[in-house]
Design an enzyme around this catalytic site. Structure first.
Site, short mmCIF file in Angstrom:
data_model
loop_
_atom_site.label_atom_id
_atom_site.label_comp_id
_atom_site.label_asym_id
_atom_site.label_seq_id
_atom_site.Cartn_x
_atom_site.Cartn_y
_atom_site.Cartn_z
N CYS A 2 0.76 -1.28 0.17
CA CYS A 2 -0.04 -0.03 0.04
C CYS A 2 0.98 1.14 0.09
O CYS A 2 1.87 1.24 0.57
CB CYS A 2 -0.95 -0.04 1.11
N ARG A 34 3.55 -0.20 -5.04
CA ARG A 34 3.48 -0.81 -3.57
C ARG A 34 2.05 -1.52 -3.48
O ARG A 34 1.75 -1.99 -2.45
CB ARG A 34 3.38 0.38 -2.56
N TRP A 87 -2.71 -2.67 -1.56
CA TRP A 87 -2.72 -4.02 -2.06
C TRP A 87 -3.24 -4.67 -0.92
O TRP A 87 -2.93 -4.62 0.37
CB TRP A 87 -1.00 -4.28 -1.73
N ASN A 113 -1.46 2.28 5.79
CA ASN A 113 -0.61 1.23 5.26
C ASN A 113 -0.11 0.28 6.53
O ASN A 113 0.46 1.08 7.26
CB ASN A 113 0.55 1.80 4.51
N GLY A 114 -0.36 -0.70 6.39
CA GLY A 114 0.04 -1.53 7.58
C GLY A 114 -1.12 -2.73 8.01
O GLY A 114 -2.06 -2.78 7.26
N GLU A 498 16.84 -17.42 -9.21
CA GLU A 498 16.32 -16.01 -9.52
C GLU A 498 15.62 -15.86 -11.12
O GLU A 498 14.79 -15.17 -11.20
CB GLU A 498 17.83 -14.96 -9.58
N LYS A 502 12.03 -14.66 -11.55
CA LYS A 502 11.56 -13.57 -12.81
C LYS A 502 10.55 -14.14 -13.45
O LYS A 502 9.48 -13.37 -13.75
CB LYS A 502 12.84 -13.07 -13.61
N GLU A 505 7.14 -14.35 -11.80
CA GLU A 505 6.71 -13.13 -11.21
C GLU A 505 6.16 -12.31 -12.34
O GLU A 505 4.81 -11.72 -12.15
CB GLU A 505 7.76 -12.55 -10.56
N HIS A 521 16.98 -36.63 -7.76
CA HIS A 521 16.27 -36.99 -6.24
C HIS A 521 14.97 -36.68 -6.27
O HIS A 521 14.26 -36.56 -5.26
CB HIS A 521 17.05 -36.28 -4.97
N LYS A 620 5.47 -3.98 -4.81
CA LYS A 620 7.04 -3.79 -4.67
C LYS A 620 7.67 -4.02 -3.22
O LYS A 620 8.70 -4.70 -3.02
CB LYS A 620 7.43 -2.26 -5.11
O1 M6R Z 1 12.82 -4.68 -0.61
P1 M6R Z 1 13.26 -6.17 -0.74
O2 M6R Z 1 14.61 -6.41 -1.08
O3 M6R Z 1 13.40 -6.43 0.91
O4 M6R Z 1 12.27 -7.03 -1.29
C1 M6R Z 1 12.40 -8.56 -0.99
C2 M6R Z 1 11.48 -9.08 -2.11
O5 M6R Z 1 10.14 -8.73 -1.84
C3 M6R Z 1 11.98 -8.78 -3.36
O6 M6R Z 1 13.07 -9.09 -3.97
C4 M6R Z 1 10.88 -9.43 -4.55
O7 M6R Z 1 11.12 -10.87 -4.37
C5 M6R Z 1 11.13 -9.20 -5.97
N1 M6R Z 1 9.87 -8.34 -6.38
C6 M6R Z 1 11.54 -9.99 -6.79
O8 M6R Z 1 11.59 -9.62 -8.13
#
Ligand code: M6R
Length: 625
Positions: A2, A34, A87, A113-114, A498, A502, A505, A521, A620
Site C-alpha cells: 500500500c 506498492r 494491496w 498502510n499496515g 532468480e 523472474k 513473477e 532425487h 514492490k
Molecule cells: O525490498 P526487498 O529487497 O526486501 O524485497 C524483497 C522481495 O520482496 C523482492 O526481492 C521480490 O522478491 C522482488 N519482487 C523480486 O523481483
C-alpha cells in the site's frame, strides 16, 4: 505494501501548477508499485460546500485512471488531501474496502498502510457504541476510533484524538488523516510501516516513499516509530505518543525526478535492466582503492570486531534472498566463515542460535520489508552485530543496523528487482572481500587480482544487457511453453532460482529452480519430451557435472537453453539455444549470468502481452507479514 500520500497547501490561492489533486494523482501513480488493487483520495477545504470529498475506485491497474475521470464534483481549491493505493490484506479489492475510509460524520478521512491486529475487538466495541462500519478492512476502525476520541475531547483536536486512538491499537501503521473541521491540517502517525515527510514554503507533504514527492521539495524528514506529526502549509511538528515535542530526523536525498521516470523506455523494468552497468559501477565506486585494498567508510564495524565473528547469517526475501545465497559461496570461500542463509520470515520464528560473535547481514532493496526488518531486530536483541545492504538511504533497516553498506542503484520502480539485485550481489561480493581482508584469509596479491576483475564487471554487464534482441529471439521459440525448469550448480544455483522467480513473477508461467545435482532425487520426474530446461552452464569448477546433469534431461527429451560463456562451443553443443555472456572470475559470475535470464523473463512476459512493471497480486515493498 500500500502507498499513502498527502499534501496540505492551505486555502490560499491555488497556483494551478501543483494543485492538491495533481500532487495526489501523480504521487499515487508513482506509488502504484506498492500495490494497485484499488485507489482513492479525499480532499477537504474550499469548497464542495467545505465538507470532506472522497472518491475511490477498485479496477486493478486502471483504478487511478478511473479516479481521475470522477473528479467533476471535487472542491475547486482544496486545502489538503490524502491518497492511497492498495494491496489488499483484509477485505477484497472492491470500492467499499478501498481507502480513504471515513468516520460516521463523513467529515474525517483516513488512509493507512499496515495491519491493525486487534481490529476485530475494536470494531465490536465501536459497533456496540453505535458506529456504522462499511468495509471488511482492518483500517476502518481507525477512522471511527479517532471520531470517538474527537467527540470525547474536541479541544484536543485531531492530533489529540489520533494520539488517544493509537493507545488502543496493536499492529503496524503509517496513517494520514484529514478533517473538514481543520482543513489546513494533515495528521500522520507511524509504527513500523514507513512514512516520510517533506516541506516547502507554502506546503507540506507526506508519502510512503521518496519518489512519490520527489520534485516538490528538497527538505525531507523521516517520521520515526511511535511519532505523530501535524502537517500544515510550510510547517511540520512532531510529538511522541505522550505529546512531547520531538525534532524530526532530516533525510538527505540526492535522487532527482528523472531517476524515477521511464526516460523513453516502454516500461520501468527495461529501463532498470539497462541501468544495471551503472548500478554495478556506482556500487563499486570509491570502495576499491588503486592499490587494491577496500575501504568501506560507512561500515562502522572495526576489523577487530570482524575478526571476532565466528558465524554469519544472511536474512532476506525474494531476489534479495537469492543475492544472499550467492554471497554465501563468496564469504565462505574468501573469508572462511560459516554462512547460514535464511528466508527472513522463517528466521525469527525458529529460535536461531545467535550471539555477540554472530554477524547478521540483512539484505533488502527497500530496507522496509517487514520480515527482514523484524528478523534483524530480533537478531540485534540477541546481541548479534547487524549489517544491512539497502538501496534506500535511511530506510528503516538502515537505521536499525549497526552498519550499512548501500547499493547505489537509484530508485527502482518495476516490481521485479533487476538493477538492485545486481547491485546487491556486487555489494555482498565487496563485503566478502572486505571480511577476507580484515580477517587476513586472502593474500594481498589474490585480493588485488579479484578487485581488478571486479572493475571490469560493469562493461561485462553492459555486454550482456546489449544482447536483449538475441535473448528475445530465443524467447520467441518458447512463447507457447507452459512451464520451465531452471538448473544451476554452485553459484549457478541461486542464478537459476532468480531466473525462475523472474519468469513466474512477470509472465505467470510455471517455473521452478533446482540445484542440478538434486535433479535425480525427484525433480527429474517432471521432465518429459518438450519440457524446457534453462541451465546456467558458464565455466565454474563444477561445469563438467553441470553438463552431465544437462545430458540427463536432454536424453529424456527436454528442450535445452543454456547460459554459456562467449565462444564456449563445447557448452553450446549441449543446447538447443544459447544465451551468451562474457566470462569472469567464477564467484562474480552471478552478476553477469543472471542478466539473460532477466531478459528472457521480460521477453516472454511481453510476448504474452503482460504488464511487466505491475504484475498481478504483487507489490514492490512487502510491509505486512
Ligand atoms: O525490498 P526487498 O529487497 O526486501 O524485497 C524483497 C522481495 O520482496 C523482492 O526481492 C521480490 O522478491 C522482488 N519482487 C523480486 O523481483
Amino acid at each position: 505494501m500500500c502507498g499513502i500520500i498527502g499534501i496540505t497547501k492551505g486555502s490560499g490561492p491555488d497556483d494551478g501548477v501543483q494543485s492538491v489533486l495533481d500532487v495526489l494523482v501523480e504521487g499515487l501513480a508513482r506509488l502504484e508499485y506498492r500495490g494497485y488493487d484499488s485507489a482513492g483520495l479525499a480532499m477537504v477545504g474550499p469548497t464542495a460546500a467545505d465538507g470532506m470529498w472522497r472518491v475511490r475506485a477498485a479496477n486493478g491497474t486502471r483504478s487511478l485512471d478511473d479516479l481521475t475521470k470522477r473528479t467533476d464534483d471535487a472542491p475547486t481549491h482544496p486545502s489538503a488531501g490524502i491518497g492511497h493505493t492498495r494491496w489488499a490484506t483484509h477485505g477484497r479489492p472492491n470500492e467499499d474496502n478501498a481507502h480513504p475510509h471515513a468516520d460516521c460524520t463523513g467529515r474525517l478521512a483516513l488512509v493507512h498502510n499496515g495491519i491493525i491486529e486487534n481490529h476485530i475487538e475494536l470494531s465490536d466495541e465501536l459497533i456496540a457504541d453505535g458506529h456504522h462500519l462499511e468495509s471488511e478492512t482492518d483500517t476502518e476502525v481507525l477512522a471511527h476510533l479517532i471520531e470517538a476520541h474527537l467527540a470525547a475531547a474536541p479541544a484536543e483536536g485531531v492530533v489529540g484524538a489520533v494520539r488517544s486512538a493509537l493507545s488502543r491499537v496493536r499492529g503496524a501503521f503509517a496513517l494520514a488523516v484529514v478533517h473538514a473541521d481543520d482543513p489546513d491540517a494533515i495528521v500522520a502517525a507511524r509504527r513500523v510501516s514507513p512514512l516520510i515527510m517533506g516541506v516547502n514554503e507554502g506546503a507540506a507533504f507526506l508519502a510512503s516513499d521518496i519518489p512519490a514527492i520527489l520534485g516538490l521539495t528538497h527538505d525531507f524528514f523521516i517520521l520515526d516509530d511511535d511519532r505523530i506529526a501535524e502537517l500544515r502549509p510550510g510547517a511540520i511538528s512532531v510529538t511522541d505518543l505522550e505529546g512531547n515535542p520531538v525534532e524530526p530526523e532530516p533525510l538527505h536525498v540526492d535522487w532527482d525526478l528523472d531517476a524515477a521516470r521511464k526516460d523513453g523506455y516502454d516500461d520501468f523494468m527495461s529501463k532498470e535492466v539497462h541501468e544495471q552497468p551503472k548500478a554495478v559501477a556506482d556500487t563499486l565506486l570509491d570502495r576499491v582503492l588503486p592499490d587494491g585494498t577496500l575501504v568501506l567508510d560507512e561500515v562502522h564495524i572495526t576489523n577487530e570486531e570482524f575478526r571476532s565473528i565466528t558465524k554469519v547469517f544472511v536474512v532476506a526475501c525474494g531476489s534479495s534472498y537469492h543475492a544472499g545465497l550467492m554471497a554465501k559461496y563468496a564469504i565462505e570461500h574468501w573469508a572462511r566463515l560459516p554462512v547460514e542463509i535464511d528466508i527472513a520470515s522463517e528466521f525469527r520464528y525458529r529460535n536461531p542460535v545467535v550471539d555477540e560473535q554472530t554477524l547478521i547481514i540483512g539484505v533488502s532493496q527497500s530496507g522496509e520489508t517487514v520480515d527482514t526488518f523484524q528478523a534483524i531486530r530480533e537478531a540485534k536483541s540477541l546481541g548479534a552485530k547487524v549489517l544491512v545492504i539497502s538501496n534506500v538511504v535511511d530506510s528503516s533497516m538502515a537505521r536499525e543496523a549497526d552498519a550499512v553498506l548501500y547499493t547505489r542503484a537509484g530508485p527502482e520502480i518495476g516490481v521485479a528487482s533487476t538493477k538492485t539485485h545486481l547491485a546487491q550481489i556486487t555489494a555482498l561480493e565487496i563485503l566478502a572481500l572486505y571480511l577476507a581482508q580484515a580477517r587476513g584469509t586472502l593474500s594481498p596479491a589474490d585480493a588485488r587480482g579479484l578487485l581488478t576483475a571486479m572493475g571490469s564487471l560493469p562493461d561485462k554487464v553492459e555486454t550482456a544487457v546489449s544482447r536483449s534482441v538475441d535473448v528475445h529471439a530465443v524467447a520467441e521459440h518458447y512463447k507457447d511453453s507452459p512451464s520451465f525448469i531452471f538448473l544451476g550448480r554452485h553459484v549457478g544455483y541461486p542464478v537459476a532460482l532468480e531466473g525462475a522467480l523472474k519468469l513466474k513473477e512477470i509472465s505467470y508461467l510455471r517455473a521452478e529452480g533446482f540445484p542440478a545435482g538434486e535433479l535425480k532425487h525427484g525433480p527429474i520426474a517432471l521432465v518429459e519430451p518438450g519440457t524446457v530446461v534453462v541451465g546456467v552452464a558458464t565455466r565454474t569448477p563444477v561445469w563438467e557435472k553441470m553438463i552431465a546433469n544437462i545430458a540427463e534431461v536432454k536424453s529424456r527429451g527436454a528442450s535445452i537453453v543454456l547460459v554459456a560463456n562467449d565462444g564456449d562451443e563445447e557448452t553450446a553443443r549441449h543446447a538447443d539455444h544459447v544465451l551468451w555472456v562474457p566470462a569472469t572470475e567464477h564467484l562474480f559470475a552471478p552478476i553477469i549470468d543472471v542478466v539473460p535470464l532477466q531478459l528472457f523473463a521480460y521477453s516472454l512476459a511481453r510476448l504474452h502481452g503482460l504488464d511487466v512493471d505491475r504484475p498481478r497480486n504483487l507489490a514492490k515493498t512487502v510491509t505486512v507479514e
